[in-house]
Design a protein around this motif. Structure first.
Motif, PDB file in Angstrom:
ATOM      1  N   ASN A 112      -0.373   4.571   1.678  1.00  0.00           N
ATOM      2  CA  ASN A 112      -0.502   4.642   3.122  1.00  0.00           C
ATOM      3  C   ASN A 112       0.725   3.978   3.752  1.00  0.00           C
ATOM      4  O   ASN A 112       0.841   2.756   3.760  1.00  0.00           O
ATOM      5  CB  ASN A 112      -1.793   3.941   3.559  1.00  0.00           C
ATOM      6  N   VAL A 122      -2.305  -4.619   2.129  1.00  0.00           N
ATOM      7  CA  VAL A 122      -3.314  -4.260   3.113  1.00  0.00           C
ATOM      8  C   VAL A 122      -4.113  -3.088   2.561  1.00  0.00           C
ATOM      9  O   VAL A 122      -3.548  -2.145   2.000  1.00  0.00           O
ATOM     10  CB  VAL A 122      -2.656  -3.878   4.462  1.00  0.00           C
ATOM     11  N   LEU A 172      -7.082  -0.742   6.646  1.00  0.00           N
ATOM     12  CA  LEU A 172      -6.422  -1.787   7.446  1.00  0.00           C
ATOM     13  C   LEU A 172      -7.377  -2.905   7.864  1.00  0.00           C
ATOM     14  O   LEU A 172      -7.141  -3.574   8.873  1.00  0.00           O
ATOM     15  CB  LEU A 172      -5.754  -1.187   8.686  1.00  0.00           C
ATOM     16  N   ALA A 193      -0.018   1.231   6.299  1.00  0.00           N
ATOM     17  CA  ALA A 193      -0.477  -0.012   5.689  1.00  0.00           C
ATOM     18  C   ALA A 193       0.706  -0.794   5.116  1.00  0.00           C
ATOM     19  O   ALA A 193       0.745  -2.021   5.211  1.00  0.00           O
ATOM     20  CB  ALA A 193      -1.504   0.284   4.601  1.00  0.00           C
ATOM     21  N   ALA A 203       0.856  -1.173   0.000  1.00  0.00           N
ATOM     22  CA  ALA A 203       0.000   0.000   0.000  1.00  0.00           C
ATOM     23  C   ALA A 203       0.893   1.224   0.000  1.00  0.00           C
ATOM     24  O   ALA A 203       1.242   1.768   1.029  1.00  0.00           O
ATOM     25  CB  ALA A 203      -0.925  -0.028   1.194  1.00  0.00           C
TER      26      ALA A 203
END
Length: 153
Positions: free
Chosen positions: A5, A42, A46, A8, A2
């Motif tokens: 993020n 992910v 999350l 993540a 990810a």
């Protein structure tokens, strides 16, 4: 991965390490021999972790071994999730989804295609070295000398 993020991405890397080590040390299932965790992704919230895996199988038995390994992973999903929760220390542990990773098998197919292409290129190069023109080497007429006014007298 990810990439948008960072949290993540860190959790995905942690999940990958925990599952890989747990399969080695905690789960003593013969069906998981040769299984490798290739990637974990992910979701941004999350909640879901997609665990990509592949298996080094024997020729002719790969499909059966893959189905048995998939069954073993799905049966161990709850235990692996609880191990991830303990190691990660998260309030909410992501739900694990196991997805067979087709990339390694496709990579072998691409390598085979590239090998065939290289052989064709070598044959073409050999043909070019012995090739001759079908007609004259220079199919265009040579330049004529320019005529002057004296030539027309």
């Amino acid at each position: 991965m990810a990439a948008t993020n960072p949290r993540a991405a860190r959790i995905a890397a942690l999940i990958q390490r925990v599952i890989a080590s747990s399969m080695e040390r905690t789960l003593h299932d013969k069906r998981l021999e040769g299984v490798t965790i290739t990637d974990v992704r992910v979701t941004g919230d999350l909640q879901i972790a997609r665990v990509y895996w592949t298996q080094l199988g024997h020729e002719g038995k790969a499909d059966g071994e893959r189905k048995r390994a998939e069954q073993a992973l799905n049966q161990a999903k709850g235990r692996l999730r609880s191990l991830v929760g303990v190691k990660a220390g998260l309030r909410l542990t992501p739900q694990l989804q196991f997805v067979y990773d087709e990339v390694p098998s496709e990579a072998h197919e691409i390598e085979d295609i590239l090998t065939v292409a290289r052989k064709r290129d070598e044959e073409l190069e050999r043909t070019r070295q012995t090739a001759q023109y079908a007609g004259d080497e220079d199919p265009y007429e040579p330049e004529r000398p320019k005529r002057t006014a004296e030539d027309f007298e």
